[in-house]
Structures are given as C-alpha cells and as structure tokens.
Design a protein around this motif. Structure first.
Motif, PDB file in Angstrom:
ATOM      1  N   TRP A 139       0.836  -1.212   0.000  1.00 32.07           N
ATOM      2  CA  TRP A 139       0.000   0.000   0.000  1.00 32.07           C
ATOM      3  C   TRP A 139       0.868   1.258   0.000  1.00 32.07           C
ATOM      4  N   TYR A 140       1.868   1.290   0.857  1.00 30.99           N
ATOM      5  CA  TYR A 140       2.700   2.479   0.981  1.00 30.99           C
ATOM      6  C   TYR A 140       3.624   2.677  -0.214  1.00 30.99           C
ATOM      7  N   LEU A 141       3.901   1.608  -0.937  1.00 32.65           N
ATOM      8  CA  LEU A 141       4.766   1.714  -2.115  1.00 32.65           C
ATOM      9  C   LEU A 141       4.009   2.137  -3.361  1.00 32.65           C
ATOM     10  N   ARG A 144       0.798   7.867  -4.847  1.00 30.89           N
ATOM     11  CA  ARG A 144      -0.181   8.585  -4.035  1.00 30.89           C
ATOM     12  C   ARG A 144      -1.523   8.715  -4.742  1.00 30.89           C
ATOM     13  N   ASP A 145      -1.507   8.998  -6.031  1.00 29.24           N
ATOM     14  CA  ASP A 145      -2.766   9.148  -6.769  1.00 29.24           C
ATOM     15  C   ASP A 145      -3.544   7.841  -6.795  1.00 29.24           C
ATOM     16  N   GLU A 146      -2.844   6.709  -6.872  1.00 28.61           N
ATOM     17  CA  GLU A 146      -3.504   5.415  -6.876  1.00 28.61           C
ATOM     18  C   GLU A 146      -4.139   5.151  -5.511  1.00 28.61           C
ATOM     19  N   ARG A 147      -3.418   5.485  -4.448  1.00 24.95           N
ATOM     20  CA  ARG A 147      -3.997   5.330  -3.111  1.00 24.95           C
ATOM     21  C   ARG A 147      -5.198   6.252  -2.926  1.00 24.95           C
ATOM     22  N   GLN A 148      -5.099   7.465  -3.451  1.00 22.50           N
ATOM     23  CA  GLN A 148      -6.206   8.416  -3.369  1.00 22.50           C
ATOM     24  C   GLN A 148      -7.449   7.869  -4.072  1.00 22.50           C
ATOM     25  N   ARG A 149      -7.250   7.269  -5.237  1.00 23.20           N
ATOM     26  CA  ARG A 149      -8.381   6.715  -5.999  1.00 23.20           C
ATOM     27  C   ARG A 149      -9.071   5.607  -5.215  1.00 23.20           C
ATOM     28  N   MET A 150      -8.288   4.713  -4.619  1.00 22.82           N
ATOM     29  CA  MET A 150      -8.895   3.609  -3.874  1.00 22.82           C
ATOM     30  C   MET A 150      -9.578   4.096  -2.609  1.00 22.82           C
ATOM     31  N   ILE A 155     -14.326   5.805   0.966  1.00 23.77           N
ATOM     32  CA  ILE A 155     -15.062   6.920   1.567  1.00 23.77           C
ATOM     33  C   ILE A 155     -16.486   6.989   1.031  1.00 23.77           C
ATOM     34  N   LYS A 156     -16.661   6.689  -0.254  1.00 23.56           N
ATOM     35  CA  LYS A 156     -17.998   6.715  -0.863  1.00 23.56           C
ATOM     36  C   LYS A 156     -18.945   5.761  -0.159  1.00 23.56           C
ATOM     37  N   VAL A 157     -18.453   4.558   0.180  1.00 19.30           N
ATOM     38  CA  VAL A 157     -19.287   3.594   0.906  1.00 19.30           C
ATOM     39  C   VAL A 157     -19.655   4.157   2.273  1.00 19.30           C
ATOM     40  N   GLY A 158     -18.689   4.709   2.981  1.00 18.53           N
ATOM     41  CA  GLY A 158     -18.936   5.234   4.314  1.00 18.53           C
ATOM     42  C   GLY A 158     -19.988   6.331   4.334  1.00 18.53           C
ATOM     43  N   LYS A 159     -20.018   7.170   3.293  1.00 14.61           N
ATOM     44  CA  LYS A 159     -20.979   8.273   3.238  1.00 14.61           C
ATOM     45  C   LYS A 159     -22.421   7.783   3.116  1.00 14.61           C
ATOM     46  N   GLN A 160     -22.607   6.543   2.700  1.00 16.43           N
ATOM     47  CA  GLN A 160     -23.958   5.988   2.612  1.00 16.43           C
ATOM     48  C   GLN A 160     -24.511   5.656   4.002  1.00 16.43           C
ATOM     49  N   TYR A 161     -23.666   5.704   5.001  1.00 15.66           N
ATOM     50  CA  TYR A 161     -24.065   5.411   6.377  1.00 15.66           C
ATOM     51  C   TYR A 161     -23.788   6.635   7.241  1.00 15.66           C
ATOM     52  N   GLY A 162     -24.477   7.710   6.920  1.00 20.36           N
ATOM     53  CA  GLY A 162     -24.226   8.986   7.578  1.00 20.36           C
ATOM     54  C   GLY A 162     -24.523   9.011   9.057  1.00 20.36           C
ATOM     55  N   GLN A 196     -19.524  -4.942   6.127  1.00 22.30           N
ATOM     56  CA  GLN A 196     -19.629  -5.923   5.048  1.00 22.30           C
ATOM     57  C   GLN A 196     -19.395  -5.273   3.689  1.00 22.30           C
ATOM     58  N   GLU A 197     -19.946  -4.082   3.488  1.00 19.88           N
ATOM     59  CA  GLU A 197     -19.719  -3.377   2.219  1.00 19.88           C
ATOM     60  C   GLU A 197     -18.269  -2.945   2.067  1.00 19.88           C
ATOM     61  N   LEU A 198     -17.670  -2.485   3.160  1.00 24.21           N
ATOM     62  CA  LEU A 198     -16.273  -2.050   3.094  1.00 24.21           C
ATOM     63  C   LEU A 198     -15.332  -3.204   2.762  1.00 24.21           C
ATOM     64  N   ARG A 199     -15.715  -4.419   3.134  1.00 20.49           N
ATOM     65  CA  ARG A 199     -14.894  -5.586   2.805  1.00 20.49           C
ATOM     66  C   ARG A 199     -14.774  -5.776   1.293  1.00 20.49           C
ATOM     67  N   GLY A 200     -15.728  -5.234   0.560  1.00 21.06           N
ATOM     68  CA  GLY A 200     -15.715  -5.411  -0.891  1.00 21.06           C
ATOM     69  C   GLY A 200     -15.069  -4.286  -1.665  1.00 21.06           C
ATOM     70  N   THR A 201     -14.467  -3.319  -0.990  1.00 18.16           N
ATOM     71  CA  THR A 201     -13.806  -2.229  -1.697  1.00 18.16           C
ATOM     72  C   THR A 201     -12.381  -2.638  -2.088  1.00 18.16           C
ATOM     73  N   GLU A 202     -11.846  -1.975  -3.096  1.00 19.42           N
ATOM     74  CA  GLU A 202     -10.522  -2.335  -3.612  1.00 19.42           C
ATOM     75  C   GLU A 202      -9.422  -2.145  -2.572  1.00 19.42           C
ATOM     76  N   ALA A 203      -9.568  -1.129  -1.736  1.00 14.71           N
ATOM     77  CA  ALA A 203      -8.546  -0.847  -0.726  1.00 14.71           C
ATOM     78  C   ALA A 203      -8.395  -1.992   0.269  1.00 14.71           C
ATOM     79  N   ARG A 204      -9.414  -2.825   0.381  1.00 15.68           N
ATOM     80  CA  ARG A 204      -9.369  -3.946   1.313  1.00 15.68           C
ATOM     81  C   ARG A 204      -8.220  -4.909   0.999  1.00 15.68           C
ATOM     82  N   ARG A 205      -7.799  -4.974  -0.250  1.00 16.92           N
ATOM     83  CA  ARG A 205      -6.693  -5.853  -0.650  1.00 16.92           C
ATOM     84  C   ARG A 205      -5.423  -5.564   0.147  1.00 16.92           C
ATOM     85  N   PHE A 206      -5.308  -4.350   0.653  1.00 16.37           N
ATOM     86  CA  PHE A 206      -4.058  -3.910   1.266  1.00 16.37           C
ATOM     87  C   PHE A 206      -4.167  -3.806   2.789  1.00 16.37           C
TER      88      PHE A 206
END
Length: 229
Positions: A139-141, A144-150, A155-162, A196-206
């Motif tokens: 993740w750290y390697l 930055r733009d790739e990390r920002q995208r993921m 964050i988009k998922v989190g905003k659905q649970y305001g 459960q939804e956050l488990r399915g985001t791309e960032a979860r790989r890292f």
C-alpha cells in the motif's frame, strides 16, 4: 477555508476486574469504582465508559480518555496523570490492553468529514467499536494518486451510512498498529452492513490486520454500572 481535523490524543483502555475486586462487598466495589473514575476524569478533558462485558469474554470495561494535543507536552502530562489515577486500584482492576494515538488532518480529504466523531461531544451514541489497523507494505509503495483513488471508493461507501461516525487515530511508531479505528453507532445491524460493504472495496486488498475488535455499550454514569459491576 475548509475546517480541518484538530489534533487530539485518544486512549482506549480495556479493563478487567480481578478476583480481589469481586471479593469486596458491593458497596465497597462501588466506592472503589467511583473513586477510580473520578481520578481518571481529572486526567482527561473527556472520559467515556463502555460495558465490554458480554460483548467479549476478556474485558469488563472500555475506558475512552481524550485530550486536545496541540502542545508536545500533552502526552507526558496525560500518561503521568493516568498512571497515578490507576495506581490505587491496580490490585482490583487490570488494564490488559491499551490502544491509543493522535488525530490529524487526512491526506485523502481536504476538509473535516461531517461523520467525524467528536471525542468532546456532550452526547454519545449507544455503541462503540474500536480496533487496531495495519496496512501492507505494498500500500505504501503505491503511487499517491492510486492510493487516493482507492480511498475515494472506501469513503464513498462510508458516506452511505451517515448515521455512523468514525474517528481515525494515527499510531505510527507509537504502538504495534499504524492506526486505531473507532466507530460510534446507534444500530449494530447498520454497522454490520457498513463493514460488510467495506470488505468489498478495492482498498481492502491492502489490509494486513484489523483485529482484535472491541465493542461496548455506553454507560453514562457510575450508577448504570452498578447492576453488573
């Protein structure tokens, strides 16, 4: 100008009552507990108490202490006062785990999130969830733009649970984990769906580690603890 996350120190102590505590008469237990919590409150700007008993087998309480941390000397003052507050009850109560870190502005968003948990708010939601978090070296390697995208997807998922608020603490070089993640919610089923939804985001790989998790029920007064502690 967008409001930024203030720098605060937040400390979560996982506490277990020893056999010596249970050997006391109920009135003596309550006096010891009340005196201890009063001392802890004097060491912090905010102190919140949660019932961990029943949510897990190892701990009875989660004690959340918070202080504003604009001055470098705040940590030394807090930990000195915290140790002094605990000294009289160490034969009765054991702090078996502590998770702590500092808040700071996010590198992925320009402004403070409306869902950011306020440690100093006068009202608390019913449930607290707190856990350590470590990302992989990969993740750290990454760029930055790739990390920002993921992270944007995360964050988009989190905003659905305001209705669910979050606090992210940075612990780099201070504890074994890199972050402490903290949530407040009034609905555990809603929180389950969020995770459960956050488990399915791309960032979860890292994600390298995000356990053990600790959950608790807010106990607003010493009297609310008396029924079981």
């Amino acid at each position: 100008m967008p409001q930024q996350t203030p720098v605060t120190l937040n400390h979560f102590a996982l506490v277990r009552a020893k056999d010596a505590y249970w050997a006391l008469e109920p009135a003596a237990r309550q006096r010891a507990l009340r005196s201890w919590l009063q001392s802890l409150r004097a060491a912090s700007e905010a102190l919140h108490v949660y019932q961990a008993y029943g949510f897990e087998a190892r701990h009875d309480l989660i004690i959340w202490s918070a202080r504003r941390a604009g001055d470098p000397g705040v940590a030394a003052a807090f930990f000195s006062a915290w140790a002094s507050a605990n000294a009289p009850v160490r034969q009765l109560l054991e702090v078996s785990e502590a998770l702590w870190g500092f808040t700071r502005p996010s590198q992925y968003t320009k402004a403070r999130s409306a869902q950011e948990l306020d440690p100093f708010a006068p009202e608390r939601l019913a449930y607290l969830v707190v856990y350590p978090f470590v990302k992989t070296t990969e993740w750290y390697l990454k760029d930055r733009d790739e990390r920002q995208r993921m992270m944007a997807g995360h964050i988009k998922v989190g905003k659905q649970y305001g209705d669910i608020t979050q606090l992210l603490l940075y612990s780099y070089g201070l504890q074994d984990q890199e972050f402490v993640v903290v949530y407040e919610t009034a609905d555990l089923l809603r929180f389950l769906s969020l995770v459960q939804e956050l488990r399915g985001t791309e960032a979860r790989r890292f994600t390298q580690r995000d356990a053990p998790l600790h959950a608790g029920l807010f106990q607003p007064t010493e009297e609310s603890l008396a029924a079981w502690l």
